[in-house]
Design an enzyme around this catalytic site. Structure first.
Site, mmCIF file in Angstrom:
data_model
loop_
_atom_site.group_PDB
_atom_site.id
_atom_site.type_symbol
_atom_site.label_atom_id
_atom_site.label_comp_id
_atom_site.label_asym_id
_atom_site.label_seq_id
_atom_site.Cartn_x
_atom_site.Cartn_y
_atom_site.Cartn_z
ATOM 1 N N LYS A 121 27.015 1.413 -12.490
ATOM 2 C CA LYS A 121 28.169 2.223 -12.071
ATOM 3 C C LYS A 121 28.945 1.494 -10.963
ATOM 4 C CE LYS A 121 25.451 5.619 -10.738
ATOM 5 N NZ LYS A 121 24.125 5.025 -11.043
ATOM 6 N N ARG B 147 25.551 14.767 -8.779
ATOM 7 C CA ARG B 147 24.191 14.362 -9.148
ATOM 8 C C ARG B 147 23.422 15.525 -9.757
ATOM 9 N NH1 ARG B 147 24.077 9.183 -6.985
ATOM 10 N NH2 ARG B 147 21.948 8.494 -6.749
ATOM 11 N N ARG C 74 18.060 -6.686 -7.744
ATOM 12 C CA ARG C 74 19.382 -6.483 -7.117
ATOM 13 C C ARG C 74 19.374 -6.906 -5.649
ATOM 14 N NH1 ARG C 74 22.288 -0.766 -7.211
ATOM 15 N NH2 ARG C 74 20.302 -0.101 -6.353
ATOM 16 N N ARG D 70 17.933 -3.494 -0.992
ATOM 17 C CA ARG D 70 17.979 -2.109 -0.511
ATOM 18 C C ARG D 70 16.564 -1.539 -0.394
ATOM 19 N NH1 ARG D 70 22.514 0.926 -4.143
ATOM 20 N NH2 ARG D 70 20.854 2.482 -4.181
ATOM 21 N N ARG E 195 13.321 7.529 -8.377
ATOM 22 C CA ARG E 195 14.762 7.702 -8.623
ATOM 23 C C ARG E 195 15.021 7.961 -10.108
ATOM 24 N NH1 ARG E 195 16.940 2.402 -6.311
ATOM 25 N NH2 ARG E 195 18.989 3.178 -6.889
HETATM 26 P P1 AP5 Z 1 24.710 -1.470 -9.895
HETATM 27 O O1 AP5 Z 1 26.139 -1.645 -10.325
HETATM 28 O O2 AP5 Z 1 24.406 -1.630 -8.453
HETATM 29 O O3 AP5 Z 1 24.122 -0.091 -10.460
HETATM 30 P P2 AP5 Z 1 24.423 1.390 -10.032
HETATM 31 O O4 AP5 Z 1 24.466 2.194 -11.274
HETATM 32 O O5 AP5 Z 1 25.612 1.478 -9.123
HETATM 33 O O6 AP5 Z 1 23.079 1.688 -9.261
HETATM 34 P P3 AP5 Z 1 22.724 2.382 -7.891
HETATM 35 O O7 AP5 Z 1 21.278 2.069 -7.655
HETATM 36 O O8 AP5 Z 1 23.681 1.999 -6.790
HETATM 37 O O9 AP5 Z 1 22.898 3.847 -8.234
HETATM 38 P P4 AP5 Z 1 22.115 4.986 -7.686
HETATM 39 O O10 AP5 Z 1 22.803 6.053 -8.407
HETATM 40 O O11 AP5 Z 1 20.658 4.992 -7.762
HETATM 41 O O12 AP5 Z 1 22.303 4.803 -6.106
HETATM 42 P P5 AP5 Z 1 23.341 5.418 -5.072
HETATM 43 O O13 AP5 Z 1 23.740 4.343 -4.168
HETATM 44 O O14 AP5 Z 1 24.382 6.241 -5.745
HETATM 45 O O15 AP5 Z 1 23.839 -2.509 -10.759
HETATM 46 C C1 AP5 Z 1 22.447 -2.646 -10.544
HETATM 47 C C2 AP5 Z 1 22.031 -4.126 -10.730
HETATM 48 O O16 AP5 Z 1 22.245 -4.504 -12.081
HETATM 49 C C3 AP5 Z 1 22.849 -5.124 -9.879
HETATM 50 O O17 AP5 Z 1 22.036 -6.161 -9.443
HETATM 51 C C4 AP5 Z 1 23.941 -5.633 -10.846
HETATM 52 O O18 AP5 Z 1 24.364 -6.919 -10.508
HETATM 53 C C5 AP5 Z 1 23.178 -5.582 -12.173
HETATM 54 N N1 AP5 Z 1 24.028 -5.280 -13.321
HETATM 55 C C6 AP5 Z 1 25.026 -4.359 -13.384
HETATM 56 N N2 AP5 Z 1 25.579 -4.344 -14.629
HETATM 57 C C7 AP5 Z 1 24.894 -5.278 -15.356
HETATM 58 C C8 AP5 Z 1 24.994 -5.736 -16.714
HETATM 59 N N3 AP5 Z 1 25.902 -5.219 -17.575
HETATM 60 N N4 AP5 Z 1 24.118 -6.684 -17.126
HETATM 61 C C9 AP5 Z 1 23.183 -7.210 -16.265
HETATM 62 N N5 AP5 Z 1 23.055 -6.837 -14.966
HETATM 63 C C10 AP5 Z 1 23.903 -5.872 -14.522
HETATM 64 O O19 AP5 Z 1 22.381 6.480 -4.312
HETATM 65 C C11 AP5 Z 1 21.334 6.061 -3.448
HETATM 66 C C12 AP5 Z 1 20.652 7.291 -2.854
HETATM 67 O O20 AP5 Z 1 21.610 8.049 -2.070
HETATM 68 C C13 AP5 Z 1 20.101 8.304 -3.868
HETATM 69 O O21 AP5 Z 1 18.810 7.965 -4.322
HETATM 70 C C14 AP5 Z 1 20.125 9.599 -3.036
HETATM 71 O O22 AP5 Z 1 19.037 9.651 -2.142
HETATM 72 C C15 AP5 Z 1 21.391 9.451 -2.226
HETATM 73 N N6 AP5 Z 1 22.578 10.042 -2.889
HETATM 74 C C16 AP5 Z 1 23.688 9.387 -3.323
HETATM 75 N N7 AP5 Z 1 24.570 10.241 -3.869
HETATM 76 C C17 AP5 Z 1 24.015 11.477 -3.772
HETATM 77 C C18 AP5 Z 1 24.436 12.771 -4.187
HETATM 78 N N8 AP5 Z 1 25.601 12.967 -4.816
HETATM 79 N N9 AP5 Z 1 23.604 13.810 -3.958
HETATM 80 C C19 AP5 Z 1 22.412 13.650 -3.336
HETATM 81 N N10 AP5 Z 1 21.948 12.436 -2.937
HETATM 82 C C20 AP5 Z 1 22.745 11.354 -3.150
#
Ligand code: AP5
Length: 208
Positions: free
Chosen positions: A13, A88, A127, A154, A165
């Site tokens: 994402k 979420r 990552r 991270r 997660r």
């Molecule tokens: P990346 O693009 O970073 O993936 P992502 O989907 O953005 O993953 P996140 O881990 O950031 O999402 P998340 O939803 O767990 O975390 P968030 O920060 O929102 O890609 C991942 C890896 O793959 C990278 O190395 C990239 O280079 C690689 N990649 C990407 N595309 C690729 C492809 N096509 N082919 C090969 N490699 C590829 O949330 C973190 C924490 O915050 C949560 O756990 C929670 O505690 C809290 N939080 C956040 N939002 C909320 C909410 N709304 N409500 C409650 N808690 C929340």
């Protein structure tokens, strides 16, 4: 255009969001980035959120919903916003619909970046993120290719937290796929392909 990026942790994402921002200038609203900034600043929100994030749990709705409402009311989001990591769960989705309606706006749809769980585990384990500019890369990047900053892993990208997660995603976030599908507001792309190919499909799905 107001869109939501949906998908499991590590589905890509943030990667696709960065591309859309660079090409089209959307306001990219990533709740994960906002929370990590709060933790780094050691603000009251950051202190409350940290233990949930480190455990791979969602932070409580009352901490995040008002933060997003405030953010989408900022001038740069008036023309449209791309929400990454929010909603979420169903309560957050309903709160978003209500907040947009209050502003006379409406969600255009949710884009699901679909990737199988085994691919996710390997992506998240390798990552690395830039401490200075937030660029997302992998363990192949010793320094940030965008700004030369330090790349770090991270805290929530450790194997035991990744499993939590994924479990949280299945139980609380995956039901949003049906939520948006039933409203005729779901697009989906296969995220298990090279980034450029996924991005081409993302643009096609969003008619950009
Ligand atoms: P990346 O693009 O970073 O993936 P992502 O989907 O953005 O993953 P996140 O881990 O950031 O999402 P998340 O939803 O767990 O975390 P968030 O920060 O929102 O890609 C991942 C890896 O793959 C990278 O190395 C990239 O280079 C690689 N990649 C990407 N595309 C690729 C492809 N096509 N082919 C090969 N490699 C590829 O949330 C973190 C924490 O915050 C949560 O756990 C929670 O505690 C809290 N939080 C956040 N939002 C909320 C909410 N709304 N409500 C409650 N808690 C929340």
């Amino acid at each position: 255009m107001n869109i939501v990026l949906l998908g499991a942790p590590g589905a890509g994402k943030g990667t696709q969001g960065q591309r859309l921002v660079e090409e089209f200038g959307f306001a990219h609203i990533s709740t994960g980035d906002m929370l990590r900034a709060a933790v780094k600043a050691n603000s009251e929100l950051g202190q409350k959120a940290k233990s949930y994030m480190d455990a791979g749990q969602l932070v409580p709705d009352e901490l995040i919903i008002d933060l997003v409402k405030e953010r989408i009311s900022q001038p740069d989001a008036a023309e449209g916003s791309m929400l990454d990591g929010f909603p979420r769960n169903i309560a957050q989705a309903e709160a978003l619909d209500a907040a947009l309606a209050e502003m006379g706006r409406e969600l255009d749809g949710a884009l699901l970046v679909d990737v199988a769980a085994d691919v996710i585990v390997s992506r998240l384990s390798s990552r690395r993120t830039c401490r200075a500019c937030g660029f997302t890369g992998s363990d192949k990047h010793e320094v940030c290719p965008r700004c030369g900053g330090e790349m770090y892993q991270r805290d929530d990208d450790k194997p035991e937290t990744i499993k939590n997660r994924l479990d949280v995603y299945e139980s609380q976030t995956a039901p949003l796929v049906s939520y948006y599908k039933e409203q005729g507001k779901l697009w989906a792309v296969d995220g298990d392909r090279p980034v450029d190919e996924v991005y081409a499909d993302v643009k096609k799905a969003l008619s950009l």
